[in-house]
Design an enzyme around this catalytic site. Structure first.
Site, PDB file in Angstrom:
ATOM      1  NE  ARG A  84      11.790   6.528  -0.592  1.00 33.56           N
ATOM      2  CZ  ARG A  84      12.200   5.382  -0.067  1.00 33.56           C
ATOM      3  NH1 ARG A  84      13.469   5.029  -0.199  1.00 33.56           N
ATOM      4  NH2 ARG A  84      11.361   4.600   0.575  1.00 33.56           N
ATOM      5  CB  SER A 137       5.069  11.840   1.889  1.00 30.70           C
ATOM      6  OG  SER A 137       5.321  11.691   3.250  1.00 30.70           O
ATOM      7  N   PRO A 138       5.304  15.029   2.754  1.00 31.93           N
ATOM      8  CG  PRO A 138       5.526  15.583   4.999  1.00 31.93           C
ATOM      9  CD  PRO A 138       4.689  14.787   4.061  1.00 31.93           C
ATOM     10  CE1 TYR A 145      15.507  17.534  11.022  1.00 32.59           C
ATOM     11  CE2 TYR A 145      13.479  16.404  10.403  1.00 32.59           C
ATOM     12  CZ  TYR A 145      14.774  16.781  10.123  1.00 32.59           C
ATOM     13  OH  TYR A 145      15.369  16.405   8.945  1.00 32.59           O
ATOM     14  CD  GLN A 195       6.409  17.752   7.973  1.00 30.78           C
ATOM     15  OE1 GLN A 195       7.387  18.042   7.283  1.00 30.78           O
ATOM     16  NE2 GLN A 195       6.167  16.532   8.401  1.00 30.78           N
ATOM     17  NE  ARG A 223       5.343  12.361   8.201  1.00 29.82           N
ATOM     18  CZ  ARG A 223       5.833  11.923   7.039  1.00 29.82           C
ATOM     19  NH1 ARG A 223       7.132  12.008   6.793  1.00 29.82           N
ATOM     20  NH2 ARG A 223       5.046  11.416   6.113  1.00 29.82           N
TER      21      ARG A 223
HETATM   22  C1  LIG Z   1      13.801  14.006  -0.473  1.00 33.06           C
HETATM   23  C2  LIG Z   1      13.015  13.719   0.759  1.00 33.06           C
HETATM   24  C3  LIG Z   1      12.713  14.753   1.630  1.00 33.06           C
HETATM   25  C4  LIG Z   1      11.946  14.520   2.782  1.00 33.06           C
HETATM   26  N1  LIG Z   1      11.558  15.549   3.580  1.00 33.06           N
HETATM   27  C5  LIG Z   1      10.672  15.366   4.575  1.00 33.06           C
HETATM   28  C6  LIG Z   1      10.085  16.450   5.276  1.00 33.06           C
HETATM   29  O1  LIG Z   1      10.317  17.599   4.965  1.00 33.06           O
HETATM   30  N2  LIG Z   1       9.244  16.171   6.301  1.00 33.06           N
HETATM   31  C7  LIG Z   1       8.931  14.902   6.651  1.00 33.06           C
HETATM   32  O2  LIG Z   1       8.170  14.677   7.585  1.00 33.06           O
HETATM   33  N3  LIG Z   1       9.426  13.841   5.958  1.00 33.06           N
HETATM   34  C8  LIG Z   1      10.280  14.056   4.924  1.00 33.06           C
HETATM   35  N4  LIG Z   1      10.722  12.987   4.186  1.00 33.06           N
HETATM   36  C9  LIG Z   1      10.220  11.645   4.487  1.00 33.06           C
HETATM   37  C10 LIG Z   1       9.038  11.319   3.572  1.00 33.06           C
HETATM   38  O3  LIG Z   1       7.935  12.178   3.806  1.00 33.06           O
HETATM   39  C11 LIG Z   1       8.570   9.867   3.780  1.00 33.06           C
HETATM   40  O4  LIG Z   1       8.138   9.715   5.109  1.00 33.06           O
HETATM   41  C12 LIG Z   1       9.666   8.856   3.478  1.00 33.06           C
HETATM   42  O5  LIG Z   1      10.380   9.210   2.305  1.00 33.06           O
HETATM   43  C13 LIG Z   1       9.100   7.450   3.297  1.00 33.06           C
HETATM   44  O6  LIG Z   1       8.172   7.424   2.242  1.00 33.06           O
HETATM   45  P1  LIG Z   1       8.518   6.772   0.791  1.00 33.06           P
HETATM   46  O7  LIG Z   1       8.970   5.365   1.053  1.00 33.06           O
HETATM   47  O8  LIG Z   1       7.218   6.832   0.036  1.00 33.06           O
HETATM   48  O9  LIG Z   1       9.595   7.585   0.172  1.00 33.06           O
HETATM   49  C14 LIG Z   1      11.521  13.209   3.052  1.00 33.06           C
HETATM   50  C15 LIG Z   1      11.850  12.178   2.179  1.00 33.06           C
HETATM   51  C16 LIG Z   1      12.564  12.423   1.027  1.00 33.06           C
HETATM   52  C17 LIG Z   1      12.851  11.281   0.093  1.00 33.06           C
END
Ligand SMILES: Cc1cc2nc3c(=O)[nH]c(=O)nc-3n(C[C@H](O)[C@H](O)[C@H](O)COP(=O)(O)O)c2cc1C
Ligand SMILES: Cc1cc2nc3c(=O)[nH]c(=O)nc-3n(C[C@H](O)[C@H](O)[C@H](O)COP(=O)(O)OP(=O)(O)OC[C@H]3O[C@@H](n4cnc5c(N)ncnc54)[C@H](O)[C@@H]3O)c2cc1C
Length: 770
Positions: free
Chosen positions: A723, A417-418, A581, A495, A629
């Site tokens: 994560r 994921s981004p 955003y 993204q 997204r």
């Molecule tokens: C450190 C960090 C940075 C993130 N940056 C972005 C981002 O740049 N773009 C985005 O759409 N989501 C971002 N997210 C959200 C993640 O892509 C994801 O949707 C969210 O962490 C839930 O997934 P997980 O439970 O597997 O961590 C970020 C999450 C984390 C933890």
């Protein structure tokens, strides 16, 4: 002690007999409004665990119940002319009458006083009791009388159901789905003695009304159901024992929850709720009787040996049982919702094989690996079906089936994921990004998404965000993309986003959403968004509403960045329309207060994000996919709801989007999300079925078992994992080894670690079994 039980259902009777059996000196009286052996209902089901519990408490009752059980292992689906059966599910059923008779007999044997045909008007009729147990069922008069103190939450659900019986044997717990001219009906059928089965017919309120069942008599309703389920019934007649009900016999399920489970009445007598009076669980997981019995066991245990009832014991009863009941109600909730929406969401969309899988995993408590334990042969057959494989080929875990979008073939269903890293300088991705993304590309995921990359300097969230607004950045990204392509078979995506009102803030570890401090090398920059907004009230900078000229500039920035992304060689593009955003800020009514063509209705609020989308789609290579997204839920009153998200997805689909990446929230600081395993997956599922567009599920998906279950049930097409990939770049390789899937390529220099890791997992799995 003198104990009175109001209501002679399973809860009242079982509690009375347990108390009497433990302390014969207690005086126990059960007062029931009906005559003995005069009860409503057909069969009830139990789990093995409940029966074990009953065996420990009163072996005699358990033995009598066991002798009358119908036991079955299989679940059979009858759907679209097919019959599909899977085994290992283990249920036992007993007629409600039979169960009550056994409990009544045991009560009499032990000396419990049973008073039938007697209506209790009030708990105050028993001033000399030491304890009153109100086990007076779902419409508990006692609970209503003290509603202010018990604080019940009563929720009436939209589906209608009719509880019938049939003199017919069914070898399996059978689900029969039939389509009428107005929609789908389902029958839940389970045998409970040698000759009789419960036959519950259920459908949405709209379908029920469309058939005029609202005004139908019981006999007319039965005749209707007999016609609808004629094939399964094969001539057998349906029976009702609810003829005493006035009007339509079709009911709505009512969920009951109570804040408080006990009190002392004005006479000082402790009064405690038990069974359906204090909680209900939908028949979709058939656990109402189990819960009633377990309440009785818990309270009897806590009062064991006591000469008087003390408040601490009642408080503990409430504490312990409430948590257990909530857990079950949550699981029942998912299953109940599945049956409420299956007609419009799954029945038409899914093929019988996948429909069966979705049905079996409806409560989200049974996962892919649980199904393997229950019926390995069936699951492997299903895995082959999903992977379009022949019977003689090995089955493939759903997570490792390939996926194609336009010309891009992903080797599996896992997406990194981004994730913003805030490590760029002047928008330039550097060695940090090469190592970070390169490591994850070698880690086994099918697609690695680079973090939100900004379309201009003032589109950044922080000074550390990368960009794609100049030639140097394009070349820096091209170096990373080339490296990934040369050293892995992962695809790499980017993204594109604009921070809008959430821009010009500090890096996560320097204070996150706060504006840049005055002493920072880089001053704060001006913010634009749909409407003037201050993300952190009283703290953030206030953004300015975009003019049409601003909108054109930003749209053109997105187009220029898209062109550069294509030249840099990215395989996949994602448009960031989530998390509050810029583009998300246009979509959400919480942040868009415009009174021009870009505000007001959802159609208007989507106008600008769609304009940007169409503009980038026009310049992004035809052969490559674009995902969008979105925040599928703002988790706020007045914000975007999952139903809105379906409309949003439809609009992007019509504009040419290939997939919707279903995130949620981060639009308002006041949001109240409900977190939990796979908590956003229901949005991906709903959008996929109702808008008919492939989806990416994301959020607390942290095990191969989660990914397998989601993909196999058709809840999404891809799973983004964030994560866990920070903790372990090789998450996919690790999970493959954990579930024993060896047919996966490791980077050549790393191969010697593969068999070691697999052997380690195999050893700990066999250790766990031993
Ligand atoms: C450190 C960090 C940075 C993130 N940056 C972005 C981002 O740049 N773009 C985005 O759409 N989501 C971002 N997210 C959200 C993640 O892509 C994801 O949707 C969210 O962490 C839930 O997934 P997980 O439970 O597997 O961590 C970020 C999450 C984390 C933890
Ligand atoms: C369609 C359907 C299917 C179901 N299937 C299952 C299943 O498969 N498995 C399962 O475990 N559960 C099932 N249930 C739920 C199950 O029937 C209940 O959860 C269970 O009976 C609860 O037991 P109880 O003793 O708390 O309440 P009840 O069984 O409702 O007993 C309450 C008793 O109190 C009496 N009463 C009420 N008020 C008074 C009064 N003022 N004075 C005297 N007597 C009074 C009533 O007559 C009744 O006998 C199903 C329910 C429905 C509707």
């Amino acid at each position: 002690m003198k104990i009175v039980c109001i209501g002679g259902g399973p809860a009242g009777l079982y509690f009375a007999l347990l108390m009497k059996q433990r302390q014969p000196a207690h005086q126990l009286r059960v007062i029931e409004r009906h005559r003995p052996y005069d009860t409503c209902g057909w069969g009830v089901v139990f789990s093995d665990a409940t029966l074990d519990n009953m065996r420990r408490c009163d072996p005699e009752t358990a033995a009598a119940i066991e002798a009358s059980f119908a036991h079955w292992d299989d679940i059979e689906l009858r759907f679209k002319g097919r019959r599909i059966r899977s085994g290992g599910h283990g249920f036992v059923g007993i007629g409600r009458k039979k169960l009550l008779n056994i409990l009544q007999q045991r009560c009499e044997q032990l000396g419990v006083e049973l008073v039938f045909d007697s209506e209790v008007e009030s708990d105050l009729d028993f001033p000399d009791a030491d304890l009153i147990v109100a086990a007076d069922g779902i419409n508990s008069r006692t609970r209503t009388r003290y509603a202010e103190r018990f604080q019940p939450e009563l929720l009436v659900r939209p589906n209608r159901y009719l509880w019938l019986g049939v003199n017919q044997r069914f070898e399996a717990f059978t689900f029969d789905f039939q389509r009428s001219e107005h929609g789908w009906f389902q029958a839940h059928i389970y045998q409970f003695d040698d000759a009789t089965s419960t036959f519950i017919v259920e459908c949405p309120e709209t379908v029920w009304r469309a058939h005029g069942l609202e005004t139908a008599s019981v006999d007319e309703s039965i005749a209707f159901c007999e016609r609808l389920f004629a094939e399964t019934l094969a001539g057998a007649r349906l029976m009702s024992n609810a003829r005493h009900l006035r009007g339509s016999a079709w009911l709505n399920f009512q969920q009951v929850r109570c804040q408080q489970w006990w009190l002392r009445n004005e006479q000082g007598v402790p009064l405690v709720l038990m069974g359906d009076a204090v909680h209900t669980a939908h028949f979709a997981i058939g656990s109402g009787t189990k819960l009633a019995i377990e309440d009785a066991i818990e309270l009897a245990g806590l009062l064991d040996g006591a000469e008087a009832v003390d408040d601490d014991a009642l408080q503990r009863y409430q504490q312990d049982r409430r948590i257990e009941v909530l857990r079950l109600q949550n699981a029942a909730w998912n299953a109940m919702e599945w049956f409420e929406v299956c007609g419009r969401r799954y029945c038409d969309q899914l093929e019988p094989e996948q429909f069966m899988y979705s049905l079996l995993t409806r409560s989200q408590r049974i996962s892919h690996e649980n199904l393997r334990l229950r019926d390995k042969t069936w699951l492997e057959g299903y895995e082959r079906w999903l992977a379009r494989r022949q019977a003689d080929e090995p089955a493939v875990p759903p997570m490792f089936t390939p996926y194609r979008a336009r010309s891009v073939e992903l080797k599996n269903r896992v997406v990194v994921s981004p994730m913003a890293q805030y490590m760029a300088v002047d928008g330039m991705p550097g060695d940090y990004h090469l190592v970070h993304l390169g490591a994850r590309a070698m880690g086994g995921a099918g697609l690695v998404m680079a973090e939100m990359t900004c379309t201009s300097p003032d589109a950044r969230i922080t000074p550390g965000c990368p960009g794609l607004w100049n030639e140097a950045q394009q070349q820096a990204w091209a170096r990373i993309v080339d490296w990934v392509h040369a050293n892995s078979d992962a695809k790499i995506g980017i993204q594109l986003g604009h921070a809008g009102a959430k821009g010009s803030t500090r890096r996560e570890w320097d204070g996150g959403d706060l504006p840049l401090p005055d002493e920072a090398g880089e001053p704060n920059w001006a913010l634009v968004s749909a409407s003037p907004q201050q993300y952190l009230k009283g703290i953030s900078q206030t953004s300015k509403a975009m003019t049409r000229a601003d909108m054109e500039r930003v749209r053109d920035d997105f187009v220029a960045a898209t062109r550069r992304a294509a030249v840099a060689g990215f395989d996949w593009l994602e448009l960031h329309c989530a998390h509050g955003y810029l583009l998300s800020g246009f979509i959400s009514p919480l942040t868009n207060h415009r009174d021009d063509d870009y505000g007001g209705s959802l159609e208007n609020r989507l106008r600008y994000p769609l304009e940007v989308f169409r503009a980038i789609r026009a310049v992004w290579p035809e052969r490559l996919p674009i995902s969008v997204r979105i925040s599928a839920h703002d988790w706020m009153p007045g914000g975007i709801t999952p139903a809105d998200a379906v409309e949003i997805a439809r609009a992007f689909k019509a504009a040419g989007a290939d997939l919707i990446d279903c995130s949620s929230g981060q639009v308002s600081k006041q949001q109240q999300p409900t977190y939990g395993r796979m908590f956003q997956t229901p949005f991906a599922d709903r959008i996929r079925q109702e808008a008919g567009i492939p989806t990416i599920a994301v959020g607390a998906i942290s095990e191969a078992d989660h990914v397998n279950t989601i993909i196999a049930a058709g809840r999404s097409d891809l799973c983004a994992v964030a994560r866990p990939h920070l903790a372990n770049p090789a998450w996919t390789l690790t999970e493959a080894a954990r579930i024993g899937w060896r047919d996966i390529a490791w980077p050549k220099p790393y191969r010697s670690a593969k068999s070691q890791l697999e052997a380690g997992f195999a050893r700990s799995a066999s250790g766990a079994k031993a």
